[in-house]
Design a protein around this motif. Structure first.
Motif, PDB file in Angstrom:
ATOM      1  N   TYR A  42      59.552  68.154  22.854  1.00 50.76           N
ATOM      2  CA  TYR A  42      59.937  67.486  24.095  1.00 50.76           C
ATOM      3  C   TYR A  42      59.877  65.988  23.840  1.00 50.76           C
ATOM      4  O   TYR A  42      58.867  65.477  23.366  1.00 50.76           O
ATOM      5  CB  TYR A  42      58.962  67.886  25.206  1.00 50.76           C
ATOM      6  N   ILE A  70      56.946  70.001  32.224  1.00 55.20           N
ATOM      7  CA  ILE A  70      56.347  69.391  31.024  1.00 55.20           C
ATOM      8  C   ILE A  70      56.222  67.881  31.225  1.00 55.20           C
ATOM      9  O   ILE A  70      55.215  67.272  30.872  1.00 55.20           O
ATOM     10  CB  ILE A  70      57.172  69.728  29.763  1.00 55.20           C
ATOM     11  N   GLN A  71      57.233  67.289  31.864  1.00 54.22           N
ATOM     12  CA  GLN A  71      57.155  65.850  32.117  1.00 54.22           C
ATOM     13  C   GLN A  71      55.965  65.504  33.016  1.00 54.22           C
ATOM     14  O   GLN A  71      55.220  64.560  32.752  1.00 54.22           O
ATOM     15  CB  GLN A  71      58.452  65.357  32.749  1.00 54.22           C
ATOM     16  N   ASN A 115      63.837  76.911  23.197  1.00 55.50           N
ATOM     17  CA  ASN A 115      64.362  75.556  23.043  1.00 55.50           C
ATOM     18  C   ASN A 115      63.240  74.536  22.823  1.00 55.50           C
ATOM     19  O   ASN A 115      63.263  73.759  21.865  1.00 55.50           O
ATOM     20  CB  ASN A 115      65.202  75.202  24.278  1.00 55.50           C
ATOM     21  N   PHE A 116      62.218  74.550  23.697  1.00 54.65           N
ATOM     22  CA  PHE A 116      61.165  73.530  23.585  1.00 54.65           C
ATOM     23  C   PHE A 116      60.267  73.764  22.370  1.00 54.65           C
ATOM     24  O   PHE A 116      59.755  72.817  21.778  1.00 54.65           O
ATOM     25  CB  PHE A 116      60.336  73.459  24.868  1.00 54.65           C
ATOM     26  N   TYR A 171      59.253  62.402  24.708  1.00 60.16           N
ATOM     27  CA  TYR A 171      58.522  61.683  25.750  1.00 60.16           C
ATOM     28  C   TYR A 171      58.070  60.351  25.169  1.00 60.16           C
ATOM     29  O   TYR A 171      57.444  60.314  24.102  1.00 60.16           O
ATOM     30  CB  TYR A 171      57.316  62.517  26.200  1.00 60.16           C
ATOM     31  N   ASN A 190      61.456  71.886  32.091  1.00 61.95           N
ATOM     32  CA  ASN A 190      61.650  70.477  31.763  1.00 61.95           C
ATOM     33  C   ASN A 190      60.832  69.528  32.647  1.00 61.95           C
ATOM     34  O   ASN A 190      60.030  68.733  32.146  1.00 61.95           O
ATOM     35  CB  ASN A 190      63.145  70.146  31.863  1.00 61.95           C
ATOM     36  N   ILE A 229      55.546  71.566  21.721  1.00 62.56           N
ATOM     37  CA  ILE A 229      55.354  72.483  22.846  1.00 62.56           C
ATOM     38  C   ILE A 229      55.211  73.896  22.298  1.00 62.56           C
ATOM     39  O   ILE A 229      55.950  74.294  21.395  1.00 62.56           O
ATOM     40  CB  ILE A 229      56.591  72.476  23.786  1.00 62.56           C
ATOM     41  N   ASP A 238      64.220  78.814  27.640  1.00 59.29           N
ATOM     42  CA  ASP A 238      63.558  77.519  27.771  1.00 59.29           C
ATOM     43  C   ASP A 238      62.464  77.358  26.713  1.00 59.29           C
ATOM     44  O   ASP A 238      62.362  76.321  26.053  1.00 59.29           O
ATOM     45  CB  ASP A 238      62.897  77.453  29.165  1.00 59.29           C
TER      46      ASP A 238
END
Ligand SMILES: [Zn+2]
Length: 581
Positions: free
Chosen positions: A151, A73-74, A145-146, A153, A70, A160, A142
């Motif tokens: 994601y 990626i941010q 999920n992504f 933003y 998480n 992703i 993870d």
């Protein structure tokens, strides 16, 4: 405010030079005593070292720490605002000391736009994790999920996906649950069966061999290859064969190049070099230290140290120094064979790739593999030599070799390993060091405007073309990729966008524009003409045109070149454009 900036600058200095806590505390004490700056008394406060470690779990008879994707990626999106993120994941085992079996298994992450590396998770134990699926569980959850949800933003959904899994052969067989690289059916890309020759599994050349198929792999149908089911198969869009490219750092640099050098030193008599030839090559390599540009962290070393050479030293030998130091020493057929690999990799590493060039490099590699068997012998046709036949299909998917090589991950882990001080509590240390590094990185990216050129070291010594009204003269220019130094001989050879090679003697400011002042280099001949003309790769034997001085706008600059003394003439050089990244 000022003290805040000073705190951050000191923290960055301490982290980038790996300053011990004691030394840092002493410096803080001195600064507090003799200045009025508001500074902490303890290095841990300065570095924002976390006091507590995130939860460490026990898995597979070892310890495991997972940071997650998480935040990463941010950070990636903050760096490069994009509508998608193609993740590259690297998994590797790293021995922590020579005296014990202690090792770290790390999960690192990067992407296709930016070469920055992040730590996703790590396992510490006295042997490798007993079950790769348990080790991979958090990562796979993870990624599922992504990949499924994207994601969020800036109020939009960023796509992703896991674009590539970059591992060396042992790590790849571990995470994909397939037989090791010494097995008969160990090729991850095709169904070739190895042969047992002189005590090892070899892969003699075969013209056609059926490729492995992603869907057959996912269905666990390769019974002689797969030894279990890998949960990586559960990640949507991940292709177990196509998404696990061959990495040229392990395959070519540490694999093929190291192997052929070792065969020259102690291989079969028809390829082995005499001791005097080896000494001569070593002598020439050591001489090249004097001309090495500062873009190279490691300078050429003697062949006597070849077992200690790092991957980049093999890369530099293949791309730059090998063709020069091996001339007239290797037998012509062996030299030509080496050049075949040099040319193919030089083509595949450059950014101007197209299908025609990839096809050409592929035919060269094909030729290299066939000739290797004839020149060196069937018993040396290793897994790595065979895999040269497959690497071009990965280039078609991923682009130039460095886009999917392990170099960036290897560099990152080397810098982390340097910071782990004792063998105990490795994950706790790793957690703290990672946080310190990330704090500094966010500070650095806030002050760096990397795209700008910067100019340093004012002087008045010229040369300046006649009739030029010059305001300022500089000795050095740097940008995010390289720097040019007018002083000395190693860092002033450049390639202009026009294709012209030049020697930069001065950097000047005229009105608002910056200009390069220098001499042109003149083409004499090719460094080699077969199996491909070196000048077609912009590699040339050149001399300095002594008559006139020219000026070029700084925007004409394309990159740097290595100017290697060539032959016995003082003013003659082999010029190699610097292509590695
Ligand atoms: Zn194969």
């Amino acid at each position: 405010n000022n003290d805040d900036e000073l705190n951050k600058a000191l923290a960055t200095w301490a982290v980038s030079h790996n300053i011990s806590r004691t030394a840092c505390n002493e410096l803080l004490k001195i600064l507090k005593q003799y200045t009025s700056h508001n500074l902490p008394t303890d290095a841990r406060t300065l570095l924002k070292t976390p006091r507590k470690t995130q939860h460490i779990s026990k898995i597979c008879e070892g310890e495991y720490l997972y940071f997650g994707l998480n935040d990463i990626i941010q950070k990636m999106l903050l760096k490069d605002n994009n509508t998608y993120v193609n993740l590259l994941i690297n998994i590797d085992g790293l021995p922590l000391s020579k005296s014990s079996q202690a090792s770290l298994w790390t999960i690192l992450c990067s992407n296709t736009v930016n070469k920055t590396v992040y730590l996703v998770g790590a396992y510490f134990g006295y042997k490798k994790p007993t079950d790769s699926n348990i080790f991979l569980r958090a990562l796979v959850d993870d990624l599922i999920n992504f990949t499924n949800n994207g994601y969020i933003y800036n109020e939009s959904i960023i796509k992703i996906r896991l674009f590539g899994l970059i591992c060396d052969a042992p790590a790849k067989s571990f995470v994909l649950c397939v037989k090791g690289h010494t097995g008969f059916y160990s090729c991850t890309k095709c169904v070739i069966k190895g042969k047992y020759i002189n005590g090892r599994v070899c892969f003699p050349y075969k013209k056609t061999f059926p490729s492995r198929k992603d869907e057959l792999f996912s269905a666990n149908t390769y019974q002689d290859f797969q030894i279990g089911f890998s949960i990586l198969n559960n990640i949507p869009g991940f292709l177990p064969i196509s998404s696990t490219p061959l990495d040229y750092m392990h395959l070519i640099c540490l694999g093929v190049v190291k192997k052929i050098i070792l065969l020259w030193i102690k291989g079969p008599l028809n390829v082995r070099l005499s001791i005097s030839s080896i000494n001569k090559i070593s002598h020439l390599l050591i001489l090249l230290k004097n001309s090495t540009p500062n873009d190279f962290v490691r300078k050429p070393r003697s062949l006597k140290d070849v077992k200690q050479w790092k991957a980049i030293e093999f890369r530099n030998f293949l791309l730059y120094t090998g063709p020069i130091v091996l001339r007239h020493i290797l037998k012509p057929d062996i030299y030509l064979h080496f050049l075949t690999l040099h040319i193919a990799v030089t083509i595949l590493i450059r950014s101007n790739l197209n299908e025609e060039l990839i096809n050409f490099a592929e035919s060269l590699l094909n030729h290299f593999v066939i000739s290797f068997e004839i020149l060196y012998g069937k018993q040396y046709m290793s897994h790595n030599i065979h895999n040269l036949l497959h690497i071009c299909s990965d280039v078609r998917t991923y682009g130039p070799l460095d886009n999917f090589s392990a170099f960036r991950f290897e560099n990152y882990m080397a810098s982390i390993k340097k910071r782990l001080r004792k063998n105990e509590k490795s994950l706790q240390q790793l957690y703290k060091r990672y946080n310190e590094i990330e704090n500094c990185n966010s500070f650095l990216s806030s002050i760096n405007n990397e795209t700008l050129n910067s100019y340093k070291y004012l002087h008045n010594n010229g040369p300046v073309p006649d009739n030029y009204n010059i305001q300022l003269q500089y000795l050095m220019m740097s940008n995010e990729k390289f720097n040019i130094k007018c002083k000395g001989q190693n860092n002033n050879c450049c390639l202009l966008k026009s294709g012209q090679y030049v020697l930069i003697l001065n950097i000047v400011q005229k009105n608002k524009d910056f200009l390069l002042i220098g001499k042109k280099l003149k083409y004499i001949k090719d460094v080699y003409e077969s199996p491909y003309k070196s000048s077609d790769l912009n590699i040339k034997v050149m001399t300095v045109n002594n008559d006139s001085i020219f000026s070029w706008p700084i925007t004409d600059l394309l990159g740097k070149a290595w100017k290697i003394p060539f032959g016995n003439h003082a003013n003659t050089f082999a010029i190699f454009p610097l292509n590695h990244t």
